[in-house]
Design a protein around this motif. Structure first.
Motif, PDB file in Angstrom:
ATOM      1  N   GLY A  41     -34.685  32.143  20.077  1.00  0.00           N
ATOM      2  CA  GLY A  41     -35.961  32.285  19.370  1.00  0.00           C
ATOM      3  C   GLY A  41     -37.000  32.949  20.259  1.00  0.00           C
ATOM      4  O   GLY A  41     -37.687  33.895  19.844  1.00  0.00           O
ATOM      5  N   PHE A  42     -37.081  32.513  21.530  1.00  0.00           N
ATOM      6  CA  PHE A  42     -38.067  33.096  22.458  1.00  0.00           C
ATOM      7  C   PHE A  42     -37.746  34.552  22.776  1.00  0.00           C
ATOM      8  O   PHE A  42     -38.633  35.400  22.867  1.00  0.00           O
ATOM      9  CB  PHE A  42     -38.110  32.273  23.759  1.00  0.00           C
ATOM     10  CG  PHE A  42     -38.992  31.070  23.655  1.00  0.00           C
ATOM     11  CD1 PHE A  42     -40.360  31.218  23.383  1.00  0.00           C
ATOM     12  CD2 PHE A  42     -38.500  29.791  23.810  1.00  0.00           C
ATOM     13  CE1 PHE A  42     -41.186  30.105  23.270  1.00  0.00           C
ATOM     14  CE2 PHE A  42     -39.318  28.680  23.696  1.00  0.00           C
ATOM     15  CZ  PHE A  42     -40.662  28.843  23.429  1.00  0.00           C
ATOM     16  N   ASN A  43     -36.451  34.820  22.922  1.00  0.00           N
ATOM     17  CA  ASN A  43     -36.049  36.190  23.262  1.00  0.00           C
ATOM     18  C   ASN A  43     -36.439  37.175  22.162  1.00  0.00           C
ATOM     19  O   ASN A  43     -36.663  38.358  22.421  1.00  0.00           O
ATOM     20  CB  ASN A  43     -34.537  36.263  23.517  1.00  0.00           C
ATOM     21  CG  ASN A  43     -34.189  35.624  24.846  1.00  0.00           C
ATOM     22  OD1 ASN A  43     -35.066  35.421  25.688  1.00  0.00           O
ATOM     23  ND2 ASN A  43     -32.926  35.266  25.031  1.00  0.00           N
ATOM     24  N   GLN A  44     -36.478  36.677  20.917  1.00  0.00           N
ATOM     25  CA  GLN A  44     -36.773  37.572  19.802  1.00  0.00           C
ATOM     26  C   GLN A  44     -38.265  37.884  19.663  1.00  0.00           C
ATOM     27  O   GLN A  44     -38.646  38.771  18.911  1.00  0.00           O
ATOM     28  CB  GLN A  44     -36.233  36.955  18.503  1.00  0.00           C
ATOM     29  CG  GLN A  44     -34.731  37.177  18.372  1.00  0.00           C
ATOM     30  CD  GLN A  44     -34.136  36.372  17.245  1.00  0.00           C
ATOM     31  OE1 GLN A  44     -34.849  35.921  16.364  1.00  0.00           O
ATOM     32  NE2 GLN A  44     -32.828  36.204  17.288  1.00  0.00           N
ATOM     33  N   ILE A  45     -39.081  37.152  20.399  1.00  0.00           N
ATOM     34  CA  ILE A  45     -40.531  37.373  20.260  1.00  0.00           C
ATOM     35  C   ILE A  45     -40.924  38.763  20.777  1.00  0.00           C
ATOM     36  O   ILE A  45     -41.700  39.485  20.159  1.00  0.00           O
ATOM     37  CB  ILE A  45     -41.325  36.272  20.993  1.00  0.00           C
ATOM     38  CG1 ILE A  45     -41.070  34.910  20.315  1.00  0.00           C
ATOM     39  CG2 ILE A  45     -42.821  36.568  20.969  1.00  0.00           C
ATOM     40  CD1 ILE A  45     -41.672  33.740  21.048  1.00  0.00           C
ATOM     41  N   GLN A  46     -40.348  39.201  21.901  1.00  0.00           N
ATOM     42  CA  GLN A  46     -40.612  40.543  22.473  1.00  0.00           C
ATOM     43  C   GLN A  46     -42.112  40.808  22.559  1.00  0.00           C
ATOM     44  O   GLN A  46     -42.581  41.893  22.213  1.00  0.00           O
ATOM     45  CB  GLN A  46     -39.949  41.631  21.593  1.00  0.00           C
ATOM     46  CG  GLN A  46     -38.454  41.488  21.411  1.00  0.00           C
ATOM     47  CD  GLN A  46     -37.665  41.849  22.650  1.00  0.00           C
ATOM     48  OE1 GLN A  46     -38.186  42.522  23.555  1.00  0.00           O
ATOM     49  NE2 GLN A  46     -36.440  41.392  22.719  1.00  0.00           N
TER      50      GLN A  46
END
Lengths: 395, 182
Positions: A41-46
């Motif tokens: 989930g955090f990685n997808q924030i970009q």
């Protein structure tokens, strides 16, 4: 090699370890799954990339965006480190828990199983005849109860055993008194009659007293001899001396003993030579004379007594066989008991003495008998010569 | 000594846990074999850390804080420490331009990298020179690397980056026979 079988404790402990590790693995898989979801989930924030692509109107905007991105990066690292710390420390805590709970589990198991081991050992002592064993009533409640029951049982057994011993002693004393009274009374009656006859003669025909005196004295002397013999029998049964063993040829000893009977009775000898036994020579003499005398008593005068000496493996086998009346099957188990006798004379100590002497010399006695066909006493004694050659072969 | 023992115990426990539960892989940093080139008046020591920054370090090197990687090089001659120095490689991220600045204290050099892979290659590399004594014939060189603790905000706390190396400091040790100086 002794095989050690895993006990109940091992099985329960293995089960505990398998269950706890399996639970940890399942818990960990769930935890990992959730952690991966958070990370993904955090990685997808970009966030930084998106912010970089925005055209900044001024230098101040750029600085503000830079500060924002730095704060974001630090927070992301912080979250990542929290996740990693959680993973690492939870594993360590869980392993610590396994170790601590394992230790606690082992302690509890020991607390439960130790009394069982104590009970097993105490039961073993009871089996060996030590009824005075007493267990300390410690441990968990159920174990205290169990030990209490065991203690009550052992106490009752001990009391019963003491009562039985007292009863047995009383019975033995009663039997002994009865036999002694009977055996003493038997010679006393003829003595008394002889004395009365002498008194009568002295009063009525004193001149004929000298004529009858030798016969009367002979009777009295014979009965006194009987009394002495009786005393000797009791005395030798009561004190069997420690055997003074020596090594000798049994065939030679049997021949010597038989010689004293061969003038009056038919004694047939069939003795294998060249064997050696280690035995108390006096005991050997006592045993053999007792059995031969019994055989003579049980046989009609014309029937022979057979003495055979053979070997079986490392043992000398000496048999004394008669063709007499035999022993009742019910009596066979009792003939070696003290004071048991079917003879009109005798104390019932002869065969009991024989058995004790045989056992004192580490040997064995067996008996076979058929009514009206005769009896056979078998002595089994270690053959020293055969044993020596056996040991040489082993080497 | 206690720190080293603690590191070994922790690393062992974590390796066993990772083997059993496969929950945490972390990093297993190791030094490549030390290389030593002898000059007339100096020794050039080279090595590289492998498997040190594979997992989780993308976030570490992108957090914007100055991240130090410490190296210690020690030279022993006949059992005595003849040379000992600590170097640092400092990585600072510029989020606006998505570039990294690397400072290496061995040669006091600052470089800018826009490639993360290149940055990792440079951070991992240790190259230093040691002034040579003419009497040295056989020397033992030891190297060690470690990470610092980092103060982070949101929430405010200190994290030990050594956790990412499973609390184990990579070390290397090698003995070299030196050719005589002319």
């Amino acid at each position: 090699m002794k095989i050690i079988r895993p006990g109940l404790r091992t099985f329960i402990f293995a089960l505990y370890v398998i269950l706890s590790i399996s639970s940890l693995i399942i818990l960990n898989q769930y935890f990992m799954h959730k952690t991966n979801q958070i990370t993904s989930g955090f990685n997808q924030i970009q966030f930084s990339e998106s912010l970089r692509n925005i055209r900044m109107a001024s230098g101040a905007d750029s600085l503000a965006a830079n500060a924002l991105m730095l704060r974001y990066g630090e927070s992301m690292l912080n979250i990542r480190m929290v996740l990693r710390e959680t993973q690492i420390y939870s594993i360590l805590i869980l392993i610590g828990l396994i170790v601590v709970s394992g230790l606690l589990f082992t302690l509890v198991m020991l607390r439960i199983s130790q009394p069982l081991v104590e009970l097993k050992e105490a039961t073993e002592q009871i089996r060996q005849g030590n009824f005075s064993v007493h267990l300390p009533e410690t441990g968990i409640f159920e174990m205290k109860e169990l030990k209490g029951s065991f203690n009550r049982m052992s106490h009752e057994l001990e009391t019963t055993q003491k009562r039985l011993l007292v009863a047995e002693k009383e019975m033995i004393w009663k039997d002994l008194s009865r036999i002694l009274a009977h055996e003493i009374k038997n010679p006393l009656t003829p003595i008394q009659l002889a004395v009365q006859r002498v008194e009568e003669k002295l009063e009525i025909e004193p001149e004929k007293l000298v004529e009858m005196l030798p016969d009367t004295l002979k009777v009295i002397q014979q009965e006194i001899d009987n009394l002495r013999l009786l005393a000797q029998d009791f005395s030798s049964f009561a004190k069997i001396a420690q055997p003074q063993t020596e090594t000798f040829d049994p065939a030679e000893a049997v021949r010597e003993i038989a010689a004293s009977y061969q003038d009056n009775y038919t004694i047939k000898l069939n003795l294998e030579a060249d064997h050696l036994i280690r035995f108390d020579r006096t005991h050997f003499y006592q045993i053999l004379t007792n059995i031969i005398q019994n055989a003579i008593d049980a046989s009609p005068p014309e029937q022979p007594i057979e003495l055979n000496l053979t070997t079986n493996k490392a043992f000398v086998v000496l048999t004394i066989k008669d063709y007499g009346s035999g022993i009742e099957p019910d009596d066979l188990n009792r003939i070696f008991e003290p004071y048991f006798s079917r003879k009109h004379h005798g104390t019932g100590l002869g065969l009991a003495l024989v058995k004790r002497l045989i056992e004192a010399n580490q040997s064995v006695i067996r008996v076979r008998s058929q009514l009206e066909k005769g009896s056979e006493f078998i002595l089994i004694i270690e053959d020293v010569k055969a044993r020596r050659s056996f040991l040489r072969e082993e080497v | 000594m206690l720190e080293g023992l603690f590191g070994k115990v922790m690393a062992g426990l974590l390796s066993v846990s990772a083997l059993m539960f496969s929950s945490y892989s972390g990093n297993e940093p190791v030094f490549r074999p030390l290389q030593c080139r002898a000059g007339q008046s100096y020794l050039l020591v080279k090595s590289k850390l492998d498997k040190a920054f594979d997992n989780d370090f993308a976030d570490v090197f992108r957090c914007g804080k100055a991240i130090n990687v410490w190296f210690k090089v020690e030279l022993r001659q006949a059992g005595n420490i003849a040379f000992s120095r600590t170097y640092r490689h400092t990585v600072t991220y510029d989020p606006l331009n998505a570039v990294w600045e690397l400072y290496t204290s061995e040669d006091s050099r600052r470089e800018i990298y826009d490639s993360y892979a290149k940055l990792l290659a440079e951070v991992s590399e240790l190259e230093c020179s040691i002034p040579r004594d003419r009497t040295w014939r056989s020397v033992e060189i030891r190297s060690e690397a470690w990470l610092p603790s980092l103060d982070l905000a949101n929430p405010d706390r200190t994290v030990d980056l050594m956790m990412l190396w499973k609390f184990k400091r990579p070390t290397a040790r090698q003995t070299f026979s030196l050719p005589p100086t002319s």
